[in-house]
Design a protein around this motif. Structure first.
Motif, PDB file in Angstrom:
ATOM      1  N   ASP A  72       0.830  -1.198   0.000  1.00 36.60           N
ATOM      2  CA  ASP A  72       0.000   0.000   0.000  1.00 36.60           C
ATOM      3  C   ASP A  72       0.866   1.250   0.000  1.00 36.60           C
ATOM      4  N   ALA A  90       0.185   5.576   1.364  1.00 33.10           N
ATOM      5  CA  ALA A  90      -0.751   6.511   1.992  1.00 33.10           C
ATOM      6  C   ALA A  90      -1.630   7.148   0.924  1.00 33.10           C
ATOM      7  N   ASP A  91      -2.879   7.415   1.280  1.00 31.48           N
ATOM      8  CA  ASP A  91      -3.819   8.027   0.326  1.00 31.48           C
ATOM      9  C   ASP A  91      -3.261   9.322  -0.250  1.00 31.48           C
ATOM     10  N   GLU A  92      -2.568  10.102   0.577  1.00 27.26           N
ATOM     11  CA  GLU A  92      -2.006  11.359   0.111  1.00 27.26           C
ATOM     12  C   GLU A  92      -0.967  11.118  -0.985  1.00 27.26           C
ATOM     13  N   VAL A  99      -0.929   8.437  -3.016  1.00 29.52           N
ATOM     14  CA  VAL A  99      -1.669   7.962  -4.189  1.00 29.52           C
ATOM     15  C   VAL A  99      -2.230   9.144  -4.975  1.00 29.52           C
ATOM     16  N   ARG A 100      -2.794  10.113  -4.265  1.00 33.62           N
ATOM     17  CA  ARG A 100      -3.339  11.293  -4.949  1.00 33.62           C
ATOM     18  C   ARG A 100      -2.235  12.091  -5.650  1.00 33.62           C
ATOM     19  N   ASP A 135      -1.589  10.783  -9.154  1.00 35.77           N
ATOM     20  CA  ASP A 135      -2.743  10.696 -10.056  1.00 35.77           C
ATOM     21  C   ASP A 135      -2.257  10.815 -11.503  1.00 35.77           C
ATOM     22  N   VAL A 195       2.771   8.673   6.091  1.00 37.82           N
ATOM     23  CA  VAL A 195       2.275   9.674   5.133  1.00 37.82           C
ATOM     24  C   VAL A 195       3.438  10.487   4.565  1.00 37.82           C
TER      25      VAL A 195
END
Length: 313
Positions: free
Chosen positions: A19, A21-23, A25-26, A29, A296
């Motif tokens: 995985d 962190a979502d931050e 991944v963004r 983009d 993160v």
């Protein structure tokens, strides 16, 4: 998300982990992220780079060998999810003009806090006293801890992590000496010294340098013999800095009073391991930099390094 989830129309970035962190991944983009899983082997990574031909690797776990680098035909950058790049064949990357980047400083606060926690746990016998209390003992009349105020802390490596450790130690009224041939603009409370002086004068030593061919097994029988009796040793850097058999011998003969290790020559260590059950030895599974905040910061740092390197082409 699995490797199959990568959009075929987007350039691929292979993450050698399960995985990000979502931050992070963004931040990426527009690219297709391929996740290799929690503990990818070399053969698994080879298969993934051959299948997806990534333009970038974000390295969390596993070794990035010359074979993996050679197989990744479109590879432009290898970005470490953290600060240590010793698991990456940098010579093979350089031979192909592939950038190797690290998220320097992203986990500095986390690792420094862990180093201080381990140092205090050693000095104050936290783990054995806790075990004794749970077993029904009350050792107030017989136990003496170590007071760190007034003692000398020797730091090997004075980057972002080492300097944070130094600041805390200074606040605890320790004398701080350090060795780092590349360090500049040191604060007044860190006295730069060469390694022989550091071995001779430190009551406690904490390692914060990268692992190189030149410093592998830095802590060994010869260097430990130069140290003060009853040394406290903390390693939150790389396991290869410590000759494990020599440290074990020093613990058993009392040269080292306490040691705390967060990294090991082989990770995870093979079991059973000679360290298991050794008095005066605290062990943690290389989690000094593993906090939610650092997760993160390392992910975003690695992602930004990828974008910066790709934009240079």
């Amino acid at each position: 998300m699995t490797a199959a989830a990568t959009a075929a129309s987007r350039p691929a970035i292979l993450v050698t982990g399960a995985d990000l962190a979502d931050e992070a991944v963004r931040t990426l983009d527009g690219y297709g992220l391929v996740y290799a899983g929690a503990r990818p082997t070399e053969s698994e990574l080879l298969a993934l780079v051959r299948q997806h031909d990534p333009v970038a690797l974000i390295v969390r776990y596993g070794r990035i060998s010359a074979a993996i680098i050679e197989a990744a035909r479109s590879l432009r950058v290898i970005s470490k999810h953290g600060s240590g790049i010793d698991t990456i064949d940098t010579a093979a990357a350089a031979a192909r003009g592939i950038a190797v980047k690290a998220a320097a400083g992203a986990n500095a606060a986390a690792v420094a806090e862990h180093a201080i926690a381990l140092l205090l746990a050693c000095a104050k016998s936290i783990v054995p006293l806790d075990a004794r209390m749970h077993a029904g003992h009350w050792d107030k009349a017989t136990h003496k801890s170590i007071e760190l105020a007034g003692r000398t802390l020797g730091l090997v490596g004075l980057g972002a992590i080492g300097r944070r450790v130094a600041a805390v130690a200074h606040a605890m009224e320790m004398r701080v000496i350090g060795h780092d041939p590349y360090a500049q603009d040191l604060p007044a409370w860190i006295e730069p010294v060469d390694l022989p002086r550091l071995w001779a004068e430190a009551d406690a030593i904490s390692l914060h340098c990268p692992l190189t061919d030149a410093n592998r097994d830095l802590i060994n029988a010869a260097t430990l013999a130069q140290c003060r009796d009853g040394l406290l040793l903390v390693n939150t850097a790389r396991g290869g800095l410590v000759h494990e058999a020599d440290l074990l011998a020093a613990l058993r003969n009392g040269k080292v009073a306490y040691a705390a290790l967060d990294s090991f020559q082989q990770e995870p260590p093979s079991m059973p391991h000679p360290f298991q059950g050794q008095p005066g030895l605290l062990l943690s599974p290389h989690i000094g930099g593993v906090t939610q905040d650092a997760y993160v910061k390392m992910g975003v740092g690695a992602a930004r390094n990828v974008l910066q390197a790709l934009q240079a082409f």
